[in-house]
Design a protein around this motif. Structure first.
Motif, PDB file in Angstrom:
ATOM      1  N   VAL A   1       0.993  -1.203  -0.019  1.00 14.83           N
ATOM      2  CA  VAL A   1      -0.278  -0.047  -0.057  1.00 14.83           C
ATOM      3  C   VAL A   1       1.053   1.180  -0.127  1.00 14.83           C
ATOM      4  CG1 VAL A   1      -1.788   1.185   1.041  1.00 14.83           C
ATOM      5  CG2 VAL A   1      -1.724  -1.084   1.450  1.00 14.83           C
ATOM      6  N   LEU A   2       0.760   2.069  -0.951  1.00  9.27           N
ATOM      7  CA  LEU A   2       1.433   3.074  -1.311  1.00  9.27           C
ATOM      8  C   LEU A   2       0.736   4.470  -0.753  1.00  9.27           C
ATOM      9  CD1 LEU A   2       4.378   3.008  -2.587  1.00  9.27           C
ATOM     10  CD2 LEU A   2       3.373   3.775  -4.592  1.00  9.27           C
ATOM     11  N   ILE A   3       1.385   5.140   0.190  1.00 14.86           N
ATOM     12  CA  ILE A   3       0.809   6.439   0.708  1.00 14.86           C
ATOM     13  C   ILE A   3       1.537   7.534   0.603  1.00 14.86           C
ATOM     14  CG2 ILE A   3      -0.050   7.490   2.902  1.00 14.86           C
ATOM     15  CD1 ILE A   3      -0.372   4.598   3.579  1.00 14.86           C
ATOM     16  N   ASP A   4       0.991   8.684  -0.072  1.00 15.78           N
ATOM     17  CA  ASP A   4       1.632   9.921  -0.361  1.00 15.78           C
ATOM     18  C   ASP A   4       1.029  10.909   0.219  1.00 15.78           C
ATOM     19  OD1 ASP A   4       3.181  11.913  -1.468  1.00 15.78           O
ATOM     20  OD2 ASP A   4       2.462  11.647  -3.490  1.00 15.78           O
ATOM     21  N   GLY A   5       1.415  11.511   1.334  1.00 10.39           N
ATOM     22  CA  GLY A   5       0.686  12.567   2.141  1.00 10.39           C
ATOM     23  C   GLY A   5      -0.405  11.787   2.766  1.00 10.39           C
ATOM     24  N   PRO A   6      -1.663  12.615   2.649  1.00 15.61           N
ATOM     25  CA  PRO A   6      -2.821  12.210   3.349  1.00 15.61           C
ATOM     26  C   PRO A   6      -3.546  11.055   2.593  1.00 15.61           C
ATOM     27  CG  PRO A   6      -3.485  14.252   2.416  1.00 15.61           C
ATOM     28  CD  PRO A   6      -1.780  13.819   2.223  1.00 15.61           C
ATOM     29  N   ARG A   7      -3.074  10.679   1.427  1.00 16.50           N
ATOM     30  CA  ARG A   7      -3.981   9.588   0.159  1.00 16.50           C
ATOM     31  C   ARG A   7      -3.199   8.432   0.039  1.00 16.50           C
ATOM     32  NH1 ARG A   7      -6.774  14.162  -2.197  1.00 16.50           N
ATOM     33  NH2 ARG A   7      -8.267  14.815  -0.551  1.00 16.50           N
TER      34      ARG A   7
ATOM     35  N   PRO B   1       7.992   4.073  -6.352  1.00 22.28           N
ATOM     36  CA  PRO B   1       8.523   5.075  -7.183  1.00 22.28           C
ATOM     37  C   PRO B   1       9.836   5.610  -6.412  1.00 22.28           C
ATOM     38  CG  PRO B   1       6.314   6.157  -6.222  1.00 22.28           C
ATOM     39  CD  PRO B   1       6.454   4.608  -5.887  1.00 22.28           C
ATOM     40  N   ASP B   2      10.745   6.423  -7.227  1.00 18.20           N
ATOM     41  CA  ASP B   2      11.772   7.126  -6.552  1.00 18.20           C
ATOM     42  C   ASP B   2      10.988   8.318  -5.820  1.00 18.20           C
ATOM     43  OD1 ASP B   2      13.557   5.417  -7.548  1.00 18.20           O
ATOM     44  OD2 ASP B   2      13.573   6.649  -9.627  1.00 18.20           O
TER      45      ASP B   2
ATOM     46  N   GLU C   1      11.055  12.240   3.004  1.00 14.01           N
ATOM     47  CA  GLU C   1      10.816  11.511   4.020  1.00 14.01           C
ATOM     48  C   GLU C   1      10.194  10.197   3.430  1.00 14.01           C
ATOM     49  OE1 GLU C   1      10.542  11.627   8.711  1.00 14.01           O
ATOM     50  OE2 GLU C   1       9.908  13.246   7.622  1.00 14.01           O
ATOM     51  N   VAL C   2      10.614   9.103   3.500  1.00 11.03           N
ATOM     52  CA  VAL C   2       9.858   7.675   3.148  1.00 11.03           C
ATOM     53  C   VAL C   2       9.821   7.042   4.421  1.00 11.03           C
ATOM     54  CG1 VAL C   2       9.723   5.679   1.699  1.00 11.03           C
ATOM     55  CG2 VAL C   2      10.703   7.959   0.788  1.00 11.03           C
ATOM     56  N   HIS C   3       8.722   6.286   4.924  1.00 11.05           N
ATOM     57  CA  HIS C   3       8.707   5.410   5.703  1.00 11.05           C
ATOM     58  C   HIS C   3       8.143   4.048   5.399  1.00 11.05           C
ATOM     59  CE1 HIS C   3       8.700   8.547   9.185  1.00 11.05           C
ATOM     60  NE2 HIS C   3       8.147   9.190   8.354  1.00 11.05           N
ATOM     61  N   ASP C   4       8.579   2.865   5.513  1.00 12.37           N
ATOM     62  CA  ASP C   4       8.449   1.651   5.363  1.00 12.37           C
ATOM     63  C   ASP C   4       7.883   0.735   6.448  1.00 12.37           C
ATOM     64  OD1 ASP C   4       8.229  -0.671   4.041  1.00 12.37           O
ATOM     65  OD2 ASP C   4      10.397  -1.092   3.950  1.00 12.37           O
ATOM     66  N   ILE C   5       6.594   0.611   6.249  1.00 15.42           N
ATOM     67  CA  ILE C   5       5.793  -0.110   7.348  1.00 15.42           C
ATOM     68  C   ILE C   5       5.790  -1.409   7.060  1.00 15.42           C
ATOM     69  CG2 ILE C   5       3.894  -0.270   9.036  1.00 15.42           C
ATOM     70  CD1 ILE C   5       3.458   2.748   7.920  1.00 15.42           C
ATOM     71  N   ARG C   6       6.314  -2.567   7.788  1.00 13.64           N
ATOM     72  CA  ARG C   6       6.122  -4.056   7.546  1.00 13.64           C
ATOM     73  C   ARG C   6       4.823  -4.530   8.058  1.00 13.64           C
ATOM     74  NH1 ARG C   6      10.048  -5.478   3.748  1.00 13.64           N
ATOM     75  NH2 ARG C   6      11.210  -3.628   3.471  1.00 13.64           N
TER      76      ARG C   6
END
Ligand SMILES: [Zn+2]
Length: 495
Positions: A13-19, A30-31, A35-40
């Motif tokens: 599930v890819l989340i960008d900001g609130p969506r 994508p590149d 900040e990028v958070h990866d939640i397992r």
């Protein structure tokens, strides 16, 4: 939870900001810049957050404080106490936050709060409620549930049953008129509607049709139309209200409101228990959403909502906990389980009993529709708000995993929730609320409740004086044959 019932055994599930930006198996990240958070999520379920479709925050500090009583007796003991305890900004904040914490920790990401302020709302108390929801991170739509008619006019028989002195006392109860209430709505909308990146919303509420003047009722509807706000109304929660319709309006309260032209797809009709076939037809035609609160309905002995009759007419249903004094947990898993169980004893044909999938649909997408947010929440799909929860599938509730949806409805109680996210922000992680100091809020809530205890005792002694007249009224209504029955068992029979 989409129309196709899409499920992935494994997905990103890819989340960008609130969506939500993307969802699917083997989705490439994508590149990203920033900040990028990866939640397992291994061994976890990701699903849309639960939605509490009907709730009243002002009694969040009163859980377990009354024995079970019918609504009319219950409110007699509940509401006057609130008058003597009129909340300032901080009390309103703390009690609202306490409820928000309980909901977020059990996986509720959005709610509708029909907030009543006894005797009257103030900008300070409104700010306390809204600020708490804002700070907590939850998504909330809030209405001011106020009445502008004298107490005895809301009931059948009562005006004549009451002694003169008690009636006069009610005449002197403080009430805000229509103009003052509309001014407060103006404040609420102007100051709070759409705040916190759109998480905070406003609704209008008449409380119930018999509790407001037609002029105020129409003015609220006008507000609802102009600002596209949900409109909350409690209708036919109790048998006494069915009798009130006959006595005061010569028709059912559903018909009364419909004749005023005030039922439509913005309406959330709360309870709809003592509705008959023609009421159900009207609710269906007007495309209202019905808010079903099965635990509260049992706590107050109100009766069983005709779930299948409403659903057969395609009436959308959402689920609610109602208030924290009449469903003393704010746990939507409990409401869902009860919704999945109680209707089974209303008819022998098991083809008509609710199924787990249907209950989950009411719980999540029904709630989104009631909030007028069905195009933004309730589904995990690109473009939708990232309002989601992550459940540990290795807990007792899901061990062994036989059927996900049935175990969500019949086994889970909120304790498997490991992460709650609202609008892309993680607000609960591993049992801890990240937005607020929960221990400090709990301590403050205990402190406030401690200070209130003596006042509540005093006010309840006053309610004891009124109780015999309310009981007379209640029994008179209970004994009447109204042509339908929503109680279980045969002790109800008129005569
Ligand atoms: Zn309610």
């Amino acid at each position: 939870m989409d129309d196709a019932g899409t499920e992935f055994a494994r997905a990103n599930v890819l989340i960008d900001g609130p969506r939500i930006a993307g969802i699917g198996p083997d989705l490439e990240f994508p590149d990203a810049t920033g900040e990028v958070h990866d939640i397992r999520g291994r061994d976890h379920l990701v699903m849309p957050g639960l939605i509490n479709g009907h709730f009243h925050s002002p009694v969040n500090l009163m859980k377990g404080s009354l024995d079970s009583l019918p609504l009319e007796m219950f409110m007699l003991y509940e509401s006057p106490s609130l008058g003597d305890l009129m909340a300032g900004r901080r009390e309103a904040y703390v009690r609202t936050m306490l409820g928000a914490i309980e909901m977020l920790k059990t996986g509720v990401t959005a709610l509708q709060d029909d907030a009543f302020f006894v005797p009257v709302p103030t900008p300070d108390a409104i700010d306390g409620v809204m600020q708490a929801y804002g700070d907590s991170g939850i998504r909330a739509t809030v209405a001011l549930d106020q009445t502008d008619v004298v107490e005895y006019a809301k009931f059948p028989f009562l005006e004549n049953l009451l002694p003169e002195a008690l009636r006069r006392q009610m005449d002197n109860d403080p009430l805000l008129g229509r103009e003052a209430l509309l001014e407060l709505y103006g404040y609420l909308i102007e100051r709070w509607n759409g705040q916190a990146q759109g998480r905070l919303g406003v609704a209008v509420s008449c409380s119930a049709p018999q509790r407001v003047t037609v002029e105020y009722f129409r003015a609220l509807d006008d507000l609802s139309r102009r600002h596209d706000l949900p409109f909350y109304m409690h209708i036919l929660e109790t048998k006494l209200q069915r009798v009130l319709g006959d006595e005061k309006y010569g028709q059912s309260l559903v018909k009364y409101v419909d004749d005023l032209g005030l039922l439509h797809d913005r309406s959330t009709v709360i309870h709809a228990i003592w509705v008959d076939e023609s009421d159900i037809e009207i609710l269906a035609q007007r495309r209202v959403t019905v808010a079903h609160n099965p635990v509260c309905n049992l706590r107050l002995g109100s009766g069983v909502m005709p779930f299948r009759k409403l659903r057969n007419r395609n009436v959308p249903v959402c689920l609610g906990s109602d208030e924290a004094i009449a469903d003393d947990t704010i746990n939507m898993w409990a409401s869902a389980k009860m919704a999945g169980l109680i209707h089974n004893i209303t008819e022998p044909d098991y083809h008509n009993w609710p199924r787990a999938e249907e209950v989950l649909g009411c719980l999540i997408r029904g709630g989104a529709r009631a909030m007028r947010r069905a195009d933004r929440i309730g589904i995990l799909a690109p473009g939708y708000e990232a309002d989601l929860i992550m459940l540990d599938l290795q807990t007792l509730a899901f061990t062994p995993l036989n059927d996900l949806k049935r175990q969500l409805v019949y086994c889970e109680n909120g304790s498997s929730v490991r992460l709650t996210m609202v609008a892309g922000e993680i607000v609960v992680r591993d049992g801890r609320v990240l937005t607020v100091d929960e221990n400090a809020i709990r301590a403050e809530a205990r402190d406030i409740a401690g200070h209130q205890a003596a006042v509540i005792q005093k006010v309840r002694r006053n309610a004891d004086l009124l109780a015999p007249y309310y009981r007379d009224m209640y029994l008179r209504a209970a004994r009447r044959d109204v042509g339908i029955n929503r109680w279980v068992g045969d002790a109800w029979r008129p005569g």
